[in-house]
Design an enzyme around this catalytic site. Structure first.
Site, PDB file in Angstrom:
ATOM      1  N   GLY A 642       1.200 -73.105 -54.617  1.00  0.00           N
ATOM      2  CA  GLY A 642       0.398 -72.903 -53.387  1.00  0.00           C
ATOM      3  C   GLY A 642      -1.059 -72.733 -53.707  1.00  0.00           C
ATOM      4  O   GLY A 642      -1.550 -72.806 -54.962  1.00  0.00           O
ATOM      5  N   GLY A 644      -4.741 -71.223 -52.019  1.00  0.00           N
ATOM      6  CA  GLY A 644      -5.627 -70.481 -50.906  1.00  0.00           C
ATOM      7  C   GLY A 644      -6.943 -70.796 -51.114  1.00  0.00           C
ATOM      8  O   GLY A 644      -7.482 -71.462 -52.003  1.00  0.00           O
ATOM      9  N   GLY A 645      -7.724 -70.276 -50.195  1.00  0.00           N
ATOM     10  CA  GLY A 645      -9.299 -70.449 -50.131  1.00  0.00           C
ATOM     11  C   GLY A 645      -9.845 -69.878 -51.378  1.00  0.00           C
ATOM     12  O   GLY A 645     -11.000 -70.284 -51.839  1.00  0.00           O
ATOM     13  N   TYR A 646      -9.436 -69.010 -51.826  1.00  0.00           N
ATOM     14  CA  TYR A 646     -10.040 -68.287 -53.160  1.00  0.00           C
ATOM     15  C   TYR A 646      -9.222 -68.363 -54.359  1.00  0.00           C
ATOM     16  O   TYR A 646      -9.727 -67.843 -55.482  1.00  0.00           O
ATOM     17  CB  TYR A 646     -10.118 -66.615 -52.825  1.00  0.00           C
ATOM     18  CG  TYR A 646     -11.183 -66.344 -51.887  1.00  0.00           C
ATOM     19  CD1 TYR A 646     -10.993 -66.688 -50.663  1.00  0.00           C
ATOM     20  CD2 TYR A 646     -12.352 -65.832 -52.496  1.00  0.00           C
ATOM     21  CE1 TYR A 646     -12.424 -66.242 -49.783  1.00  0.00           C
ATOM     22  CE2 TYR A 646     -13.294 -65.423 -51.770  1.00  0.00           C
ATOM     23  CZ  TYR A 646     -13.413 -65.655 -50.352  1.00  0.00           C
ATOM     24  OH  TYR A 646     -14.587 -65.521 -49.496  1.00  0.00           O
ATOM     25  N   GLY A 647      -8.396 -69.473 -54.488  1.00  0.00           N
ATOM     26  CA  GLY A 647      -7.842 -69.819 -55.591  1.00  0.00           C
ATOM     27  C   GLY A 647      -6.096 -70.315 -55.459  1.00  0.00           C
ATOM     28  O   GLY A 647      -5.767 -70.464 -54.468  1.00  0.00           O
ATOM     29  N   ASP A 759      -2.852 -56.022 -40.906  1.00  0.00           N
ATOM     30  CA  ASP A 759      -2.595 -57.543 -40.689  1.00  0.00           C
ATOM     31  C   ASP A 759      -1.044 -57.762 -40.643  1.00  0.00           C
ATOM     32  O   ASP A 759      -0.583 -58.692 -41.299  1.00  0.00           O
ATOM     33  CB  ASP A 759      -3.264 -58.401 -41.643  1.00  0.00           C
ATOM     34  CG  ASP A 759      -3.455 -59.929 -41.381  1.00  0.00           C
ATOM     35  OD1 ASP A 759      -3.432 -60.000 -40.139  1.00  0.00           O
ATOM     36  OD2 ASP A 759      -3.819 -60.693 -42.187  1.00  0.00           O
TER      37      ASP A 759
END
Length: 958
Positions: A642, A644-647, A759
């Site tokens: 996968g 994500g925006g940070y890695g 969240d």
């Protein structure tokens, strides 16, 4: 002598500034290269980015002035490093759906920026207020992302703005107007375009939004939640050409001065709650397209202005309380194509006349009171008179008394006097019969002047306009093809576009960047037949092979004057520079000491120390980089599960065979160190079978990584959507709800100190091989540190749709905020619907559909069909009651998580299920999906971003 020294010092400082700026730009570009995946191969050749060899980079005097990288399939985010490019004028990262995370506030440092184009990316979170610092900005296109929160009032400071497009996001709140020292949108008197459609904006349209100094031509507010009346100040903006206020909750009368808008060609006011008389549009002689459908106007006869507006192509007034007879002259309006006056009170005799418009294709008058039809000759018009008295007589077989068969318009640009060849796999035959890899995407025309989909001449005209534009722009285009025109649910005209390269068979990166910029920057201007558009492209994966020189595009010359000057004076000023460097180092020393704890929280960490600088760990292991490199087979592609925006997220295996998931922050990012340390301390303290376990972390060799237990069956969201292939019946959903509730109860009641998750959502509930629910992602969590603490006052973060409205309004976070979010999850469990979809909120939808006097509360139409048969849903009513208690407006009316757990256990017992077990053995690892068939749960950005955002699905524009 003194003057000469001063002049020399000025030269020195200018040279220092130039050299520093050049070096800083190179460092920023290098950081972007390290931060992003899939950067152009030319970025790997080690050359000077301003030497002309880096695709997508343009420089002036060795300073970066433009970054244009649309459709490059970039993956990552937009790091704060971007703020260092102080000479940047154009930033176009459009059509890179892999760019995610929040938009850094450092973008406000780009004071010379004129074009900020992030169309069709995956950015989330709020639009930063700092965007109001970009006083030179002319084009601001943030449309088709996942931005949340309100429109920043600071945008009102952008006095040079021409184009403002914030459409197709998840923005909420009211439209900001100026008030004293506070800026607002009304200050944008030079702006031509306000595109805010397809959001969740609410409240009234402020009268102060409009004034006679404005020069707007396109006002697009469609598909929001705006209420109240249409302000009469709208009539002051006489420059308007397109007005879309449709699909809101607007009420009251349409202001009488709306007919002052004599330049309007398209007006959409449909699907509101407007009342009063049908507006008088006399004088709007340029009006082409009018839609007033589905409002509650007073009963009236057909307005006299119908026959005076001779430019009309389309009239839609379905369900507007119109009565009387239609005048024959109406059908002879020269360009009339489409008439929909269905579901009204029209009566008498219908006569289309002997000379109707030659373009007229559809007249829909179903469900009226028309008694007869004077058919003077055979018409090619599609006429619908179903549910009128003349069609209700026995034996009537006229074609117009039956609903027509729905057919989709079919169009594709024909070959240009040639025979299409048979192309090999992946290649497509162009209109010039050449096999090539086209650049593909779709136009979304939001206000075309016509409604007919069968006018092929107009598509040929658009094709000619595109080719003329591409040639004048010197773009490497051989031909273009248009295909499959259609109308979507937003009443936009959608046309697929294919652009073919010259010479073929593929574009190089320079060509794709040029095409993407021309369409994202609205450089291509179609005729007013098509009006305003949004273009959404697909990724282009068939670039020409890169040459050894590293670039296939045109090199830009860069002035090296500053470097020459520096060399000439370098020897004579060496001592001065050394002195300045020493002074600079001395001045920076204290600042470095002050900030080191923020950027490098483990810098002085001795793992044997008990000092406050070390993370306070309970059971989390510190891994070395080499260890994790070994466990993931050198972070191989096959272990990538996968992004994500940070890695990236990798699957690994410990020496004992335990599977792990490793989230690796992208190198080059210096942000989040203190938060990283804080999260490790938090997660290392919580241990429960219904919480995802933190195994350890790595803060070694400049790396930041979190190591979790691997959860094989992904997110609850994936299972509810059908993406994972796991079927969730009622028993499984109850057990998942109970497991997640137990995890949250542990955080609230047993963790020390208690923790508020902040969240809770189906994307943060994971399912293991036995479908045991595990709450994940504590990136936004907050501990309740005080013994008697009842709430935490903190900035509002979370995910819209799940967020506690009381917390949103007061900024006071409590454990009941998690309860509210869990209530939304419960409703999602029974409906499999997103919390907010097409401006419909799941809580409101369930409440409106409920009838407690009926079986299953009458919710059969909103229940997920895969949940099981009605007879199997034992306890569903109690489940719904509990969910609605959880989503009460105020926290004191909601149950505690301990009460939720107890009630869910009772519901399970009522259904004959054992609440003590988590799942039967039949729900085994056979459900595990392989490879990258779905986004892995650990790719959720907030573990590092702390933005409250979430990883969106792949973008599919409206």
């Amino acid at each position: 002598m003194g003057a000469r020294i001063c002049q020399l010092l000025v030269v020195i400082f200018i040279q220092i500034s130039i050299t520093t700026g050049q070096n800083n730009d190179r460092e920023v570009l290098q950081a972007l290269k390290n931060y992003w995946q899939n950067t152009p191969p030319s970025w790997d050749d080690g050359s000077d980015p301003c030497g002309g060899s880096w695709d997508g980079i343009r420089c002036t005097n060795s300073r970066v002035t433009a970054i244009t990288l649309s459709s490059m399939n970039l993956v990552g985010g937009l790091p704060g490093d971007i703020g260092g490019l102080t000479e940047l004028q154009i930033l176009d990262l459009s059509y890179n759906t892999g760019l995610t995370g929040s938009l850094t506030s450092q973008v406000g440092n780009l004071k010379k920026l004129t074009n900020l184009l992030l169309v069709g990316c995956g950015f989330t979170g709020p639009i930063p207020d700092s965007i109001g610092n970009l006083e030179r900005l002319r084009y601001l296109s943030l449309n088709s992302n996942g931005f949340t929160g309100p429109i920043p009032a600071s945008i009102g400071n952008l006095q040079n703005l021409y184009w403002l497009d914030l459409s197709a996001n998840k923005l909420t709140g009211s439209l900001p107007v100026s008030n004293g020292s506070k800026p607002g949108l009304d200050m944008l008197t030079h702006a031509k375009h306000f595109h805010f459609g397809d959001n969740g904006l609410s409240g009234n349209i402020p009268p102060g939004l409009f004034n006679s100094n404005m020069t707007l031509i396109h006002l697009l507010f469609e598909n929001n939640e705006l209420t109240g009346s249409i302000p009469n100040t709208l009539g002051l903006v006489k420059s308007l050409e397109v007005v879309r206020l449709d699909r809101n909750g607007l009420s009251g009368i349409v202001p009488s001065n709306i007919n002052n808008l004599i330049n309007v060609t398209e007006m959409f006011l449909s699907n509101n709650r407007l009342t009063g008389v049908v507006p008088n549009l006399t004088g709007m002689s340029l009006l082409n397209y009018l839609d007033l459908s589905n409002n509650s106007f007073d009963p009236s006869v057909v307005p006299s202005w119908f026959t005076t507006l001779r430019a009309l192509t389309t009239v839609k007034m379905q369900s507007t309380n119109l009565g009387g007879e239609l005048p024959v002259d109406f059908f002879s309006i020269p360009q009339l194509q489409n008439v929909d006056l269905s579901d009204n009170r029209l009566n008498g005799t219908l006569s289309i006349g002997s000379n109707p418009s030659t373009q007229l294709q559809l007249v829909d008058l179903r469900t009226n009171q028309i008694a007869s039809f004077t058919q003077r000759r055979q018409y090619s018009i599609e006429l619908i008179l179903v549910d009128n008295p003349l069609c209700m007589e026995s034996g009537v077989t006229d074609k117009y008394c039956s609903l027509p068969t729905t057919t989709n318009a079919s169009y594709s640009t024909p070959p240009n006097n040639c025979v299409p060849p048979s192309c090999s796999s992946g290649l497509v035959s162009s209109p010039n019969c050449q096999c090539a890899f086209p650049y593909m995407g779709s136009f979304f025309f939001k206000a075309p002047s016509f409604s007919s989909l069968g006018n092929y001449t107009i598509y040929a005209s658009l094709q000619d306009q595109l080719m003329t534009f591409f040639r004048k722009a010197n773009l490497p285009v051989d031909s273009v093809a248009l295909k499959n025109p259609s109308r979507n649910l937003d009443d936009y005209l959608v046309i697929n576009l294919e652009v073919y390269p010259s010479p073929g068979p593929s574009f190089n990166r320079t060509g794709i960047v040029g095409l993407g910029f021309a369409l994202s920057n609205q450089t291509f201007k179609p005729t007013k037949d098509f009006n305003t558009y949004v273009f959404m492209s697909t990724n282009y994966d068939n670039f020409l092979p890169e040459t050894s020189g590293g670039t296939s595009g045109t090199k830009h010359k860069s002035s090296n004057t500053g470097i020459i000057i520096g060399s000439a004076v370098g020897g004579s000023v060496l001592v001065v520079l050394l002195v300045l460097a020493a002074m600079y180092a001395f001045n920076q020393r204290k600042q470095v000491e002050r900030t080191s704890q923020q950027t490098q929280p483990f810098a002085h960490w001795d793992q044997t120390s008990k000092s406050g600088d070390a993370p306070q760990l309970k059971g989390a292991r510190a891994f070395t980089f080499e260890e994790l490199k070994k466990y993931t087979n050198n972070f191989s592609e096959t272990n990538n599960i996968g992004v994500g925006g940070y890695g990236m997220v990798y699957r690994g295996s410990l020496p004992n065979g335990q599977l792990i998931a490793i989230k690796r922050a992208r190198q080059g990012s210096s942000q989040g160190g203190l938060e990283f340390k804080t999260e490790i301390e938090l997660l290392s303290r919580v241990h429960h079978k219904n919480l995802v376990g933190l195994i350890g972390f790595c803060f070694d060799q400049g790396e930041q990584m979190l190591v979790y237990e691997y959860v094989v069956n992904g997110t609850l969201k994936d299972s509810l959507s059908g993406k994972s292939g796991i079927r969730l019946d009622w028993a499984r959903r109850l057990k998942i709800a109970l497991g997640a509730a137990r995890g949250l109860q542990y955080l609230h009641d047993l963790a020390d100190p208690p923790i508020i998750h902040r969240d809770v959502k189906t994307n943060n509930i994971l399912l293991d091989e036995r479908l045991v629910a595990k709450v994940a992602d504590f990136g936004l969590s907050k501990p309740m540190s005080g013994a008697n603490q009842t709430h935490i006052t903190t900035q509002v973060k979370g995910t819209m749709g799940y967020m506690d409205p009381e917390y949103y309004m007061t900024q006071q976070l409590t454990e009941k905020s998690d309860v509210y979010s869990f209530g939304v999850v419960m409703l999602e469990l029974i409906t499999a619907r997103k919390p907010i979809e097409k401006s419909r909120y799941i809580v409101r939808e369930v409440k409106q559909a409920m009838d407690k006097n009926k079986e299953l509360y009458g919710l059969q139409d909103v229940l997920d069909p895969t949940i099981g048969l009605s007879s199997q849903l034992k306890g569903l009513e109690r489940f719904v009651d509990l969910a609605l208690r959880c989503v009460e407006e105020t926290g004191n009316q909601r149950p505690a998580m301990s009460e939720v757990v107890k009630e869910l256990e009772g519901i399970m017992a009522l259904g004959g299920f054992n609440p003590g077990t988590q799942s039967s053995s039949s729900t085994s690892a056979s459900f595990e999906t392989s490879g990258k068939d779905y986004d892995h749960p650990y790719s959720n950005d907030s573990l590092f971003a702390y933005s409250g955002g979430f990883m969106p699905p792949k973008l599919h524009p409206k």
